[in-house]
Design a protein around this motif. Sequence first.
Motif, short mmCIF file in Angstrom:
data_model
loop_
_atom_site.label_atom_id
_atom_site.label_comp_id
_atom_site.label_asym_id
_atom_site.label_seq_id
_atom_site.Cartn_x
_atom_site.Cartn_y
_atom_site.Cartn_z
N LYS A 1 -5.36 -20.89 -17.72
CA LYS A 1 -5.37 -19.42 -17.33
C LYS A 1 -5.19 -19.17 -15.96
CE LYS A 1 -7.65 -17.13 -20.28
NZ LYS A 1 -9.13 -16.36 -20.82
N ARG A 2 -4.60 -18.24 -15.65
CA ARG A 2 -4.60 -17.62 -14.00
C ARG A 2 -4.36 -16.28 -14.05
NH1 ARG A 2 2.24 -18.65 -14.05
NH2 ARG A 2 2.54 -16.57 -15.12
N SER A 3 -4.53 -15.76 -13.07
CA SER A 3 -4.54 -14.07 -12.89
C SER A 3 -3.95 -13.91 -11.18
CB SER A 3 -5.74 -13.48 -13.01
OG SER A 3 -6.69 -13.94 -11.91
N ALA A 4 -2.99 -12.98 -11.07
CA ALA A 4 -2.47 -12.84 -9.96
C ALA A 4 -3.39 -11.99 -8.91
CB ALA A 4 -1.14 -11.97 -10.01
N VAL A 5 -3.39 -12.32 -7.62
CA VAL A 5 -4.31 -11.70 -6.65
C VAL A 5 -3.85 -11.31 -5.62
CG1 VAL A 5 -6.49 -12.88 -7.26
CG2 VAL A 5 -4.87 -14.05 -5.75
N ALA A 6 -2.48 -11.72 -5.16
CA ALA A 6 -1.62 -11.37 -4.16
C ALA A 6 -0.38 -11.50 -4.41
CB ALA A 6 -2.23 -11.99 -2.92
N LEU A 7 0.45 -10.64 -3.45
CA LEU A 7 2.09 -10.69 -3.85
C LEU A 7 2.59 -10.65 -2.24
CD1 LEU A 7 4.71 -10.25 -5.60
CD2 LEU A 7 4.37 -8.03 -5.25
N LEU A 8 3.17 -11.68 -1.78
CA LEU A 8 3.65 -11.55 -0.37
C LEU A 8 5.46 -12.03 -0.48
CD1 LEU A 8 1.26 -13.93 1.32
CD2 LEU A 8 1.49 -11.52 1.72
N GLY A 9 5.94 -11.04 -0.08
CA GLY A 9 7.52 -11.41 -0.08
C GLY A 9 7.96 -11.52 -1.35
N GLY A 10 7.58 -10.95 -2.49
CA GLY A 10 8.06 -11.07 -3.87
C GLY A 10 7.57 -12.55 -4.50
N HIS A 11 6.82 -13.28 -3.85
CA HIS A 11 5.90 -14.38 -4.25
C HIS A 11 4.58 -14.23 -4.68
CE1 HIS A 11 9.39 -16.78 -2.65
NE2 HIS A 11 9.37 -15.93 -1.54
N TYR A 12 4.07 -14.45 -5.92
CA TYR A 12 2.77 -14.13 -6.29
C TYR A 12 1.97 -15.35 -5.94
CZ TYR A 12 3.68 -10.33 -9.39
OH TYR A 12 3.99 -8.86 -10.00
N ILE A 13 0.43 -14.96 -5.57
CA ILE A 13 -0.41 -16.01 -5.52
C ILE A 13 -1.49 -15.78 -6.54
CG2 ILE A 13 -2.11 -16.63 -3.85
CD1 ILE A 13 -0.66 -15.63 -1.59
N TYR A 14 -1.58 -16.81 -7.34
CA TYR A 14 -2.63 -16.94 -8.66
C TYR A 14 -3.96 -17.12 -8.24
CZ TYR A 14 1.84 -15.81 -10.64
OH TYR A 14 3.07 -15.33 -11.34
N HIS A 15 -5.05 -17.01 -8.76
CA HIS A 15 -6.30 -17.11 -8.98
C HIS A 15 -6.64 -18.17 -10.14
CE1 HIS A 15 -10.70 -17.40 -9.98
NE2 HIS A 15 -10.81 -17.82 -8.60
N ILE A 16 -7.39 -19.38 -9.99
CA ILE A 16 -7.36 -20.30 -11.23
C ILE A 16 -8.48 -19.54 -12.01
CG2 ILE A 16 -7.88 -22.49 -12.11
CD1 ILE A 16 -6.67 -23.61 -9.73
N ASP A 17 -8.21 -19.20 -13.42
CA ASP A 17 -9.22 -18.55 -14.08
C ASP A 17 -9.92 -19.61 -15.17
OD1 ASP A 17 -8.65 -16.43 -12.76
OD2 ASP A 17 -7.43 -15.45 -14.39
N ASP A 18 -9.28 -20.54 -15.69
CA ASP A 18 -9.66 -21.70 -16.59
C ASP A 18 -9.11 -22.98 -16.49
OD1 ASP A 18 -11.39 -22.41 -18.55
OD2 ASP A 18 -10.51 -21.50 -20.19
N THR A 19 -9.72 -24.16 -16.60
CA THR A 19 -9.03 -25.33 -16.57
C THR A 19 -9.65 -26.24 -17.76
OG1 THR A 19 -10.86 -26.23 -15.37
CG2 THR A 19 -9.11 -25.23 -14.23
N LEU A 20 -8.87 -27.41 -18.18
CA LEU A 20 -9.08 -28.16 -19.12
C LEU A 20 -8.91 -29.62 -18.68
CD1 LEU A 20 -9.89 -28.26 -22.20
CD2 LEU A 20 -7.38 -28.36 -22.48
N LEU A 21 -10.17 -30.49 -19.01
CA LEU A 21 -9.94 -31.92 -18.52
C LEU A 21 -9.75 -32.73 -19.73
CD1 LEU A 21 -10.65 -33.86 -16.07
CD2 LEU A 21 -13.03 -34.40 -17.28
#
Length: 783
Positions: free
Chosen positions: A126-146
Amino acid sequence: MSSKSPSNINNLQESENEPLKNEQNESTNNINNNNENQKNIKSESEALILNKFSLYETKTRFYILGTNQNEEKYRVLKIDRTVPEELIITDDDVIYSKQEIVQLLAMIEDGFVKFLEGYYMIIITKRSAVALLGGHYIYHIDDTLLISIPGQGVKIDKKQNEAKYLQIFSQVDLTKNCYFSYTYDITCSLQHNLSRPPGRQNFLQNEMFIWNYYLLKNGFKSFKSSWVLPIIHGFVDQSKISIYGHIVNVTLIARRSRHFAGARFLKRGVNDEGYVANDVETEQIVHDAKTTSFYLPPGRYGNKPSFTSFLQHRGSIPLYWSQDTSTMAPKPPIHINVVDPYYSAAALHFDNMFKRYGFPIIVLNLVKTKEKTKRESILLDEFNQAVSYLNQTLPQSKQIKYIAWDMARASKSEDQDVIGILEDIAEYVINTTGFFHSGAEPTINAMRKSGLNTPVNMIKQSLIKRQTGVVRTNCVDCLDRTNAAQFVIGKCALAHQLYALGILSHPSLPFDTDAVNLLNAMYHDHGDTIALQYGGSHLVNTMETYRKIAPWTSHSRDMIESIRRYYSNSFTDAEKQNAINLFLGNYIPSDDQPLLWELTTDHHLHNKNNQIMKPIRSYTHWWLESTFEFADNDLEFSQDNICFNTNDSSFEEYYRPKLYTSFSRLFSYNMISTLRMNKDSENSNNSPFSIKSDSSKQTKYFMIYSLNIGGVKRWLTLANDENGEEHSSSLSSYRNSHKTQKSEEEEKQESDKGNMAWWMTSVLANRLLSPEVSNSEKREYKK
């Protein structure tokens, strides 16, 4: 996350011993037989940006399917599950069409790790967008799985300590302040990224900030692979300043170094390789939102100079020092562990700084100068001598510029203006290092500089600005005082960046304006996040403390944070340090070495004794000539260095033309903005650059709605503001504009909440976190 068993996979009709579909497909065989076409396919596969991933599971293999934003092209990665001792990965270079591959649920691959048994795969679900630079999204990690890679039928030698290592590894929570981007190199600065050819195949990641470096190294020989996706640990936030409808985005990106990383009292000073503790690079990007992409439309050089950035650095004092935590004192004594007359570790540190940032390096040292019992001043004297020694043999133009100032003493003095001194230092820093501007300065700025009566053909207009050098700020912990100083420097940089974009007529911004309050809230969140990562608590002294405008009731909050930091340092830091060492690969489990939790020290894990493996450097000529050559060549920045890309993929990633979207789901539409402050305000002056009389309330508003917090903490924070008298008026307009129709029963329930008894848990929690003092108590205190 979705893992499919073999019976559920109808699109991959293969047996466990048969090759993948490309080995059965006749057309693919023809392509493989054609060497020239094969090279074209390989180059195309390297340029393909994968940002949607799906996982298939069989008894003998994992199949990870990656596709681009338009879901037109697919690639396959095979992971063998039959050999638990080895990690066997097959990267298929063939690009498949949608008719050949069935899409599964989206997820991405983060890396591989092994303890005592087989390998594990860490995936982000799971991810969520936190910033937008020059049309490129930066995402925050919301959930992981091992996920364990070895299949159920594979024989594994069971190890009794495997579960313990797994438990320690899981203490590094990737869902807290870890970020990634599919199409933007988040490990490097904007200045670096715009100086290189565009496209992911041309990324030159800074390995210092890749926190999953060890995990990726286990599975891939080269970081050029399309499957490699670096993550950073630190802080990312983005907000917007609205100037009568003209939007300017402000972005903060903090990158924490993976070298010599750890908890506060366990990681101090510098290691043998010149890496310091709490090393964080902070980038402040200000850009005009009228232009979305870095590169489109073509010919943006000089025509769309919309992007600016400014870099700062913080890090522990580069000496061999530590604090004895066995005494259980809130402020343990400071000890210089090694007295090196040649300051070899500090030399390695500044040599690396020269290579990263160029010249000059401005050191802003904020430790105390006078104390009843010498503590911080021990470091001050030694650091002064270190810089003096290193400067003796440096060329005059490349010497370290050193500023020592006792900020704590100045803040307690009534005759010293802390903010005024910091603003003078900030102006000196900006004028010395400059900042990055991707295009030509506005014509009106060039006219002001040359004189308004100067003929047009005589006006000298700078084509580009580039930051050369950096300011390195430190106190003892590099937390409270450092963050306040970085904010004032960032405030000064913001004014110069807005001036370079043609927004301001003069490069200056006063306090108590919406724009500065917004930046203050962002730096407060930035400082809180770094303090939690390193010290285990929020900031103790905020910017309001140093401005001497904080209410005296805030002292109770500072005391609570001090107690929380003391508890974290005393009881939880050891486990936290073990988890970081295991995650970053500083400690690699094996049967022939002591267990991680039985180590009495981790000094040998972070100090590799370079003097044995590498030749000893000269004690006078302590820098490498290649460092100077790299920095000097990096200054040669002209129009030829500005890179263009007519096939920029940011269009599809940002606009998503084939996906139905709405404003409510658009990140840029929901971004925190200064416009919200003045939506229902009675103040006729809605400029974000004018001083507001109720600035303290506005700052509190930004603090609440810029923090990305959840659970009990967010409920308590907002509940306290709803019941409190101090900040209710500043938030009422915002809440009224978003309030829905409520039934009489709901209103009655809300009124009951406001009249809850003092002994209720929620009321007690609110009083503890944000205590209030009655008028009678205030009068008694003043006596």
